[in-house]
Every structure is written in structure tokens, then in C-alpha cells.
Design an enzyme around this catalytic site. Structure first.
Site, mmCIF file in Angstrom:
data_model
loop_
_atom_site.group_PDB
_atom_site.id
_atom_site.type_symbol
_atom_site.label_atom_id
_atom_site.label_comp_id
_atom_site.label_asym_id
_atom_site.label_seq_id
_atom_site.Cartn_x
_atom_site.Cartn_y
_atom_site.Cartn_z
ATOM 1 C CD GLU A 70 -2.389 -1.628 2.572
ATOM 2 O OE1 GLU A 70 -2.046 -0.978 3.565
ATOM 3 O OE2 GLU A 70 -3.116 -2.646 2.631
ATOM 4 C CG LEU A 112 -6.012 0.068 2.269
ATOM 5 C CD1 LEU A 112 -6.558 1.467 2.487
ATOM 6 C CD2 LEU A 112 -6.314 -0.807 3.451
ATOM 7 C CD GLU A 129 -3.858 -4.634 5.067
ATOM 8 O OE1 GLU A 129 -5.027 -5.087 5.046
ATOM 9 O OE2 GLU A 129 -3.614 -3.415 5.215
ATOM 10 C CD GLN A 138 0.355 2.351 4.770
ATOM 11 O OE1 GLN A 138 -0.797 2.439 5.202
ATOM 12 N NE2 GLN A 138 0.710 2.850 3.604
ATOM 13 C CG PHE A 139 1.632 1.407 10.337
ATOM 14 C CD1 PHE A 139 2.511 2.029 11.222
ATOM 15 C CD2 PHE A 139 1.145 2.128 9.258
ATOM 16 C CE1 PHE A 139 2.886 3.354 11.027
ATOM 17 C CE2 PHE A 139 1.521 3.455 9.066
ATOM 18 C CZ PHE A 139 2.394 4.078 9.949
ATOM 19 N N PRO A 157 -5.035 -9.023 8.904
ATOM 20 C CG PRO A 157 -6.093 -7.167 7.976
ATOM 21 C CD PRO A 157 -4.950 -7.566 8.873
ATOM 22 C CG HIS A 180 -0.792 3.087 13.075
ATOM 23 N ND1 HIS A 180 -2.146 2.980 13.311
ATOM 24 C CD2 HIS A 180 -0.680 3.587 11.816
ATOM 25 C CE1 HIS A 180 -2.812 3.396 12.245
ATOM 26 N NE2 HIS A 180 -1.949 3.774 11.330
#
Lengths: 377, 331
Positions: free
Chosen positions: B24, B53, B55, B77-78, B84, B124
Site C-alpha cells: 500500500e 488496500l 493485506e 504498512q504497519f 488480515p 500502528h
């Protein structure tokens, strides 16, 4: 064609009329496709018998769905990849996977006795969890697109799978990146005991394609020729760079979910019996007989060949030793075992191993795997 | 570290055109941490891909690419966004080798910036590494220095089995280090230097009185705590930077614990069933008679990572590490 219209070629000899065989399927192809059906049916019936005899484990039968498998596969090119689920467990044998390997898998064998190298056959490993193989099919065709080769992919899945997130993520990725993937949904209307009306509020699966801006095609799932035609068109479309297609092969799960399932608990036998006359093997035999393409002795020959093929596979299975303890550890990492494995194996080897459980003596069951299909009156 | 990772990605994509990057916001913006900056311009949008978007879809399609023969590198991303994709990682990426007689592993690298300390919103700041260490079929690694980051990423890309590559985002931009141009590790280097990095720990600080075993963003904190221990009580603590979370470098762990007679494990992830439990067990099982005290643990707590106003209360601090060390030393 509207989403609700069902593509059908073969009639039933009664109210459903025959339509013209689509271009691209010659007599030889029709016979070969029929031969594939017979192989799949023979395997399935034999596997059920083997399960009843205790020679293999729980078996997910597919009796009646042979057309969705053989028809779709026959439309693929040799280099195209197919992604089966447990319901298409034996599709690999039509690409050269040994019958004994498939049976070994169902017998609970790991390692080479139950698994094969998918690259040798372009047949992905049999996927047990639901819908999770769909992104793989997309990724494979996407990679082929990046590499500019014409390889396409096809994945089978059931109506229940369309409720899973991975179905939607895969459909979305495939359409965003316009990859040559065929989503082949076998809508047999039952996910174990859950009817398709509990999976979705739409009346068809095909209409879900609209959400991903791809065509959604409905075919008669008991009609291998219609399955072939829809798949062939979808593959051509994909190879031309026009992206994925969703095919809904509308049929009915004539058998149980698996050998451990009892459909009497949740559905009416009478309903099953209403669908049964449409099953593909007898129906294609009758259709090809009406066309004058197939005669009894040729069909008989296919039957004999399929029986031999499966019988040889069973014989081979019986000659394979149950994998030893090493099989737990041998193939987990391609880069070699981490140190914990040596300790685990050493621990096992220090135990006195229980002797292998003898399989029960085979007794002739009610069904020994002979394929019967109705003859034309 | 960000630059070192970026350098490794440039090198890998240059050397091997099978390498593709999925994630992403990895292409146009170069990733939210800029680890993938500049790659889109150099290698094009077929190989450096901003994905939808999703995962599970990202990891799932990467598995398909891997089966085909490409070498996908996925950016999550984090940390907590990996959940997921958990299904695809555990059920498929980790098991493809097993399911294909080790002939067709799902070769790929899944990069996960992880951990707290950057004042980020909820989910995050997680440390999910133990989940992956618990899943057979994966390699799980975590570099701490820029040099290791570059070398280990190249080694991970060349590794046949799927590698979960944990990047301690709190030290992404901490401490500069020259990444040697003549590193022995190159993509596909056959000298084993890369493979070694993926399974061996390194000593971040020498010492013989107490072994502090850790990885990721707590490594520099443990080195700092070792300095405090030296000043306050003339204790020389050895800090072991694990680098590999699975498999653990059992030799480095047990020999350090045995040599020092006392050991402390430090990590940011929650305590129960965290890596500290495994490391402590290994030490007690193997070198108990060399120990002067039970192995101690300084970790995150068994709570959701807090809202960031309280993250300093959650994260192992130098003070907590020193206190944990004192407990082991004074047993």
C-alpha cells in the site's frame, strides 16, 4: 446474455432441447471430453468405496460435478495453471499427477506419497481452506502478465466460498490489474448443510461480477460442453488483455459433502432426485449418442480404461509404505531443517514406535467403482 | 536504516528482474516510511506496485507470483495491519514448501515495520513477531543496525523460504552507520554470508557478568542500560542482538547465559508466550547449572498497546531494564 440466463448445449432428451455444439469442439474433442468425465467419475466412485473399506480417509466426493471440472480443464492450454479445491481433488490426474499420489493424500500420507510438485503439472496443491487459493490464481496470472507470457489461470471454488473475504479481494485485484484469471464457481447450492440462500442475498453468483466490472456468466454446471465454452471464451478474453471472468456453473450437490456427512439431516432426498437425471456422465453419453458421435462399445472402452487406470493407482498405493517419522520434518523448509527439528526427530527416534495399524481387510462394498450410466431407451 | 533498506531494494531489483514490490502506497509515495522511495521511477509500475488496500489480497497474490517464479517483496504498512493477511501467511506462505515436498516454497519477503515509540494512532505500534515464530515454515528476522538491515534484506530476498522481515520502526532513523560498499553479502552470494546472518545473533556489547538478550528497538536501550550498570555497580553486561527470531541462535543464547551466569531477556511485545518465554526456557533447560539466578524478563505488558500518551509507560525503558538487571544480579 443476461446474468440470469443459463448457457446450455446438451439437452436432456426430454423437455430441454439440444443446441449446436460450439465451434472449436470437434468430434475428437467431444470424445476426449467424455473420456475425461468417465475417468473422473470412476475415480470418485472408487474413492468412496475405498473410504468405506477403510483404505483412505474422509473423502470429499464430487459425483455429478465432473462436467465443471473436465469442461473447464479441457478449455485450458497445457501451460495454464489450475487451482483446485478438495472438491476437484483428482483433477490433477488429467494433467499427469499419479492416481496413487492423490489417493495417498486422501490416505493421510505426507511427502512424495501424498504431494506433488505443482510446477510439473501446472496444478496447484489441493486447497483445503475456502477461497484462500483465489488470490494465488490471480497472482500467478498477474506474474505471467508482468513477464509478458500468455499463461492464464483458473480456480474452482464453491458457492460458500463467495462469502469469504479472499473471494472479493481476489476478484478485485484481478479486475484492477486486468489479469487472465477465470473464477470458476461451482454453485452446487450447498456448503455442507448451509444452502446458497444463506450465503448471499443476490439471486445469482454471476451478478456479483458486476461489482468488479467483469463479465459474470451462468452455465449449466451439469453440461460439460457449456462449461467448456464459457471457460474457453473467458480464457480468450483474459489472454487478449481484457481481464478476468466469473463463471457460475449452476448445478446441485447430488452427493454428500463428504463421506462423513449425512445430507438427510438437512435436506430432502426428493429434491436431490429431481436434479439427478441432469448429471453429466449419462447425459453426455446420451447427447453424443444422439449426435452419432459415440457408441456403446467406445464408451465401454473408456470405462474399461478408466477402471484399469484407477485400479493400477490403487495397486500402486498399496505398494507404497506409510511415510516414516522423517516426513514430519523433511519438507517444512526448502533451505534445510532448523536445529529444533534435529531435536524433535531424535526424541521421536528414541521412542519405540507403535507398529503400523493394519488396514481392515477389504470387503466388497455395495459400490465397487463400476461406472453405470443410463442407456438410451 | 531506512536508507540501508532502500539501498538493498535498489540492489536487488537491479540484479534480479524477478524481484517485484507490492504494498500500500509503496510506489508513488515510496512508502509511508520512504523505504521504497525512488524504486518506481527506476523500475516501473509493473515491478513496483501500489496495490488495493487489502493485506490478505496482497500476500495472497504475492504467493501466486512466487509460484510462477517471481520474487515478491511485500510491504505491510504497519505491524497490526498484518492481521488480515495472517491467514495467507500461516495457511499458505508458511506451508507451501511442506505441501510440495520442499520443491516449491512460497519464496517471498514480508517486510513489517513494527513496534511503538513513534506516537502513532491505535494499531500502528504492535509487536506481532511471536505469532510468526510460532508458525512452522517461516523464518522471522529483525535487523537493528543499518548494515545488518541492508545485508539481511538481501539475504532474505535470496532465501528460498518465506521470510518475515521485522523492521523496528522506532530506530528507522536513529544512529547513522556507513553501510560498507564491500559487504560480503550480495543477492545470490554463494559464500553463505547472507544465510549466516539470517540465523545467527551478534554481540552488540561485550561483557561477562550479565547476558541481556534482545532484538529490535530495545537493543540500543539495552546497550544504554549496560552503560548505567557499568557506572553504577561496575557490572559488564553483554548485549546479544538476536537478529533471528526464528530460528533462535541457541548457541549464542546459551553460551552467553552460561558465560555470564545471569541472563535477562528484553522485548517490547507482551510478556505471555512472547519470545522471552522461549528464550528463558532454552536457557533453563540447557545451562541451568551454570546459572546464579533465574532468567529475568523485561517486556511489554499483557495489554493492548496503549494510546500513545501512555506509550512510555508500556515500553521497556532504560530504567526498567536496569531494574530488571538488578533483580537478576541481586538474586
Amino acid at each position: 446474455m443476461s446474468a440470469a440466463e443459463v448457457l446450455r448445449v446438451m439437452g436432456d432428451g426430454k423437455s430441454l432441447e439440444d443446441r449446436a455444439v460450439p465451434e472449436g469442439l470437434g468430434e475428437k474433442d467431444l470424445l476426449e471430453l467424455f473420456r475425461w468425465l468417465v475417468i473422473l467419475r470412476t475415480f470418485d466412485e472408487r474413492a468412496v468405496a475405498l473410504q468405506r473399506q477403510g483404505r483412505i480417509g474422509t473423502y470429499p466426493l464430487y459425483w455429478g460435478e465432473e462436467g465443471t471440472q473436465a469442461g473447464a480443464l479441457y478449455a485450458c492450454q497445457e501451460g495454464d495453471w489450475v487451482f483446485p479445491t478438495y472438491r476437484q481433488n483428482s483433477i490433477g490426474i488429467l494433467r499427469g499427477v499419479p492416481v496413487a499420489t492423490i489417493l495417498g493424500w486422501i490416505r493421510g500420507y505426507g511427502g512424495p506419497a501424498g504431494f506433488y510438485n505443482p510446477r510439473d503439472y501446472r496444478v496447484a496443491p489441493i486447497c483445503v481452506p475456502i477461497a484462500t487459493h483465489l488470490p494465488h490464481a490471480v497472482g500467478l496470472a498477474w506474474a505471467a502478465k508482468i513477464r509478458n507470457d500468455g499463461t492464464a489461470s483458473l480456480a474452482w471454488f464453491g458457492d460458500g466460498a463467495t462469502s469469504e473475504g479472499d473471494f472479493h479481494e481476489a476478484m478485485n485485484f484481478a479486475s484492477v490489474f486486468k489479469v487472465a484469471t477465470v473464477f470458476f464457481c461451482v454453485n452446487n447450492q450447498w456448503a455442507i448443510s448451509t444452502p446458497v440462500t444463506r450465503q448471499m442475498a443476490t439471486s445469482t453468483i454471476a451478478e456479483r461480477a458486476a461489482a468488479y466490472n467483469m463479465p459474470g456468466i451462468r452455465v449449466d454446471g451439469f453440461d460439460p460442453i457449456a462449461c467448456w465454452k464459457a471457460t474457453r471464451d473467458a480464457l480468450e478474453r483474459g489472454r487478449a488483455g481484457e481481464g478476468p471472468t466469473l463463471i457460475e456453473a449452476y448445478c446441485y450437490r447430488l452427493g454428500a459433502h463428504g463421506t462423513a456427512d449425512d445430507p438427510k439431516l438437512y435436506r430432502d432426498d426428493a429434491e436431490t432426485e429431481r436434479w439427478r437425471p441432469l448429471e453429466p456422465v449419462g447425459r453426455m453419453f446420451a447427447f453424443l449418442s444422439r449426435l452419432g458421435v459415440l457408441d456403446e462399445s467406445t464408451a465401454e472402452g473408456y470405462q474399461q480404461e478408466a477402471k484399469r487406470m484407477v485400479a493400477d493407482g490403487v495397486k500402486q498405493l498399496e505398494s507404497i509404505e506409510q511415510p516414516g517419522q522423517d516426513v514430519l520434518f523433511d519438507y517444512v523448509y526448502s533451505s534445510g531443517p532448523p536445529w529444533t527439528f534435529q531435536e524433535g526427530l531424535a526424541e521421536l527416534e528414541s521412542m519405540s514406535r507403535q507398529p503400523e495399524v493394519e488396514p481392515p481387510t477389504p470387503s466388497p462394498g455395495p459400490n465397487t467403482g463400476d461406472v453405470e450410466f443410463p442407456r438410451e431407451p | 536504516m531506512v536508507e540501508a533498506l532502500n539501498k538493498a531494494l535498489h540492489e536487488a531489483m537491479e540484479l534480479d528482474d524477478r524481484v517485484v514490490l507490492l504494498g500500500e502506497d509503496v510506489a508513488k509515495t515510496g512508502g509511508v516510511f520512504r523505504v521504497t522511495a525512488g524504486l518506481l521511477d527506476k523500475f516501473g509500475d509493473a515491478r513496483v506496485v501500489d496495490t488495493p488496500l487489502a493485506e490478505s489480497g496482497i500476500v495472497g497474490t504475492a504467493i501466486g507470483m512466487s509460484i510462477y517464479g517471481l520474487l515478491p517483496i511485500v510491504e505491510i504498512q504497519f505491524d497490526a495491519f498484518v492481521y488480515p493477511a495472517f491467514d495467507q501467511i500461516i495457511v499458505h506462505a508458511a506451508r507451501y514448501a511442506w505441501r510440495t515436498n520442499a520443491e516449491l516454497p512460497a519464496t517471498m519477503v514480508i517486510r513489517i515495520p513494527f513496534g511503538g515509540g513513534v506516537r502513532a494512532p491505535e494499531l500502528h505500534s504492535d509487536s506481532p513477531e511471536a505469532f510468526f515464530a510460532h508458525a512452522p515454515g517461516l523464518k522471522v528476522v529483525c535487523p537493528t543496525t543499518p548494515s545488518d538491515a541492508r545485508d539481511m534484506l538481501l539475504a532474505a530476498i535470496a532465501h528460498p523460504d518465506p521470510v518475515i522481515f521485522m523492521e523496528p520502526k522506532r530506530i528507522y532513523r536513529a544512529g547513522r552507520q556507513e553501510v560498507p560498499e564491500d559487504s560480503a553479502v550480495t543477492l545470490g552470494s554463494s559464500n553463505g554470508a547472507g544465510a549466516e546472518l539470517l540465523s545467527t545473533a551478534r554481540v552488540a556489547r561485550a561483557g561477562e557478568d550479565l547476558a541481556i538478550i534482545t532484538y529490535g528497538a530495545t537493543v540500543p536501550l539495552c546497550v544504554e542500560a549496560a552503560g548505567v550498570l557499568e557506572r553504577q555497580r561496575d557490572i559488564q553486561a553483554r548485549v546479544v542482538d538476536l537478529r533471528s527470531i526464528y530460528p533462535l541462535d541457541v548457541k549464542a543464547i546459551t553460551s552467553s547465559a552460561a558465560a555470564c551466569g545471569r541472563a535477562l531477556v528484553v522485548h517490547e511485545a507482551p510478556r505471555t508466550a512472547g519470545m522471552g518465554a522461549e528464550i528463558s526456557s532454552l536457557i533453563h533447560e540447557r545451562v541451568m547449572l551454570d546459572l546464579e539466578a533465574p532468567v529475568g524478563r523485561v517486556t511489554g505488558f499483557d495489554v493492548p498497546f496503549p494510546q500513545f500518551a501512555n506509550e512510555e509507560d508500556y515500553l521497556p525503558s532504560v530504567e526498567r531494564i536496569v531494574a530488571g538487571a538488578n533483580k537478576v544480579l541481586d538474586f
